[in-house]
Structures are given as structure tokens and as C-alpha cells.
Design a protein around this motif. Structure first.
Motif, short mmCIF file in Angstrom:
data_model
loop_
_atom_site.label_atom_id
_atom_site.label_comp_id
_atom_site.label_asym_id
_atom_site.label_seq_id
_atom_site.Cartn_x
_atom_site.Cartn_y
_atom_site.Cartn_z
N SER A 1 0.85 -1.19 0.00
CA SER A 1 0.00 0.00 0.00
C SER A 1 0.89 1.24 0.00
O SER A 1 2.03 1.20 0.48
CB SER A 1 -0.89 -0.02 1.25
OG SER A 1 -1.74 1.11 1.29
N SER B 1 0.99 5.79 0.34
CA SER B 1 0.35 7.03 0.77
C SER B 1 1.32 8.19 0.56
O SER B 1 2.53 8.03 0.79
CB SER B 1 -0.01 6.96 2.25
OG SER B 1 -0.33 8.24 2.76
N GLU C 1 1.21 10.68 2.52
CA GLU C 1 1.25 11.33 3.84
C GLU C 1 2.27 10.72 4.80
O GLU C 1 3.07 11.42 5.39
CB GLU C 1 -0.12 11.29 4.49
CG GLU C 1 -1.17 12.11 3.76
CD GLU C 1 -2.53 12.00 4.40
OE1 GLU C 1 -2.62 11.68 5.60
OE2 GLU C 1 -3.52 12.25 3.69
N SER C 2 2.17 9.37 5.03
CA SER C 2 3.02 8.73 6.03
C SER C 2 2.92 7.21 5.91
O SER C 2 2.04 6.68 5.24
CB SER C 2 2.58 9.13 7.44
OG SER C 2 1.29 8.60 7.73
N TRP C 3 3.85 6.51 6.61
CA TRP C 3 3.78 5.06 6.63
C TRP C 3 2.52 4.60 7.36
O TRP C 3 1.87 3.66 6.93
CB TRP C 3 5.03 4.46 7.29
CG TRP C 3 6.22 4.45 6.38
CD1 TRP C 3 6.36 3.73 5.22
CD2 TRP C 3 7.42 5.18 6.52
NE1 TRP C 3 7.58 3.98 4.66
CE2 TRP C 3 8.27 4.86 5.44
CE3 TRP C 3 7.89 6.07 7.49
CZ2 TRP C 3 9.53 5.39 5.28
CZ3 TRP C 3 9.15 6.60 7.33
CH2 TRP C 3 9.96 6.27 6.24
N HIS D 1 -0.32 6.06 7.56
CA HIS D 1 -1.47 6.27 6.67
C HIS D 1 -1.50 5.18 5.60
O HIS D 1 -2.59 4.67 5.26
CB HIS D 1 -1.42 7.66 6.04
CG HIS D 1 -2.65 8.01 5.27
ND1 HIS D 1 -2.63 8.25 3.92
CD2 HIS D 1 -3.94 8.13 5.67
CE1 HIS D 1 -3.86 8.51 3.51
NE2 HIS D 1 -4.67 8.45 4.56
N ALA D 2 -0.36 4.78 5.10
CA ALA D 2 -0.30 3.71 4.12
C ALA D 2 -0.80 2.39 4.72
O ALA D 2 -1.51 1.62 4.07
CB ALA D 2 1.13 3.54 3.59
N ARG E 1 -3.02 2.12 7.20
CA ARG E 1 -4.49 2.25 7.33
C ARG E 1 -5.17 2.07 5.99
O ARG E 1 -6.21 1.40 5.90
CB ARG E 1 -4.86 3.59 7.97
CG ARG E 1 -4.52 3.67 9.45
CD ARG E 1 -5.13 4.87 10.13
NE ARG E 1 -4.74 6.15 9.56
CZ ARG E 1 -3.65 6.81 9.88
NH1 ARG E 1 -2.81 6.33 10.77
NH2 ARG E 1 -3.37 7.97 9.31
N LEU E 2 -4.61 2.65 4.92
CA LEU E 2 -5.21 2.49 3.60
C LEU E 2 -5.17 1.03 3.15
O LEU E 2 -6.14 0.52 2.57
CB LEU E 2 -4.46 3.36 2.57
CG LEU E 2 -4.65 4.87 2.68
CD1 LEU E 2 -3.73 5.59 1.68
CD2 LEU E 2 -6.09 5.25 2.45
N ARG F 1 -8.48 -1.33 2.41
CA ARG F 1 -8.67 -2.02 1.13
C ARG F 1 -8.80 -3.52 1.33
O ARG F 1 -9.65 -4.17 0.71
CB ARG F 1 -7.49 -1.71 0.19
CG ARG F 1 -7.57 -2.40 -1.14
CD ARG F 1 -8.86 -2.05 -1.89
NE ARG F 1 -8.98 -2.79 -3.11
CZ ARG F 1 -9.57 -3.98 -3.24
NH1 ARG F 1 -10.10 -4.58 -2.19
NH2 ARG F 1 -9.64 -4.58 -4.41
N GLU G 1 6.37 9.55 -1.61
CA GLU G 1 5.39 8.51 -1.37
C GLU G 1 5.94 7.51 -0.36
O GLU G 1 7.11 7.12 -0.43
CB GLU G 1 5.05 7.79 -2.68
CG GLU G 1 3.89 6.85 -2.59
CD GLU G 1 3.48 6.34 -3.96
OE1 GLU G 1 2.27 6.24 -4.18
OE2 GLU G 1 4.35 6.02 -4.79
N TYR G 2 5.10 7.14 0.60
CA TYR G 2 5.44 6.15 1.62
C TYR G 2 4.81 4.82 1.22
O TYR G 2 3.63 4.78 0.88
CB TYR G 2 4.91 6.59 2.99
CG TYR G 2 5.51 7.87 3.47
CD1 TYR G 2 6.62 7.88 4.30
CD2 TYR G 2 4.96 9.10 3.09
CE1 TYR G 2 7.17 9.08 4.75
CE2 TYR G 2 5.51 10.30 3.53
CZ TYR G 2 6.61 10.28 4.36
OH TYR G 2 7.16 11.46 4.79
#
Length: 70
Positions: free
Chosen positions: A11, A13, A15-17, A19-20, A22-23, A27, A54-55
Motif C-alpha cells: 500500500s 500514501s 502522507e506517512s507510513w 497512513h499507508a 491504514r489504507l 482495502r 510517497e510512503y
């Protein structure tokens, strides 16, 4: 008897690791049922002109297998 399986996903993001992560979990919840945990296997970042753009995370998503209805 419970039996679990592991699915590996990646994944990303801007924004941050975290956040990646959580995304990626959000999913995974769309297609996997019975998720009991996640494990962050790897964290990476894309860099352009000295800045993180990108993280990226690689996750192992642990979920219970459903019993067959006999």
C-alpha cells in the motif's frame, strides 16, 4: 478448529507510513473477511529531488479461513 491464512499486500500514501498501513487495511477489508491482525513487513519511500514523495508499506494480513458447510 480455526485455521488462518496470510495475504501479502503493498500500500502507498503521500502522507506517512501509518497512513499507508491504514489504507492497506481498509482495502483488504473490502475483499477479506475474518481479519485478525496485520504485520508490517517492510517500509520504503520514494524520493524525488531529495524529498519523500510517497510512503510504501508491505503488509501481511492475517485472516481466519471459513469452515466448509458440509
Amino acid at each position: 478448529m480455526a485455521v488462518a491464512s496470510v495475504s501479502t499486500i503493498t500500500s502507498a500514501s503521500p502522507e506517512s507510513w501509518s497512513h499507508a498501513v491504514r489504507l492497506g487495511l481498509e482495502r483488504a477489508k473490502q475483499t477479506l473477511r475474518g481479519i485478525t491482525g496485520i504485520r508490517v513487513v517492510e517500509e520504503k519511500a520514494r524520493v524525488e529531488e531529495g524529498q519523500i514523495t510517497e510512503y510504501l508499506v508491505t503488509l501481511q494480513v492475517i485472516f481466519l479461513l471459513e469452515d466448509d458447510a458440509d
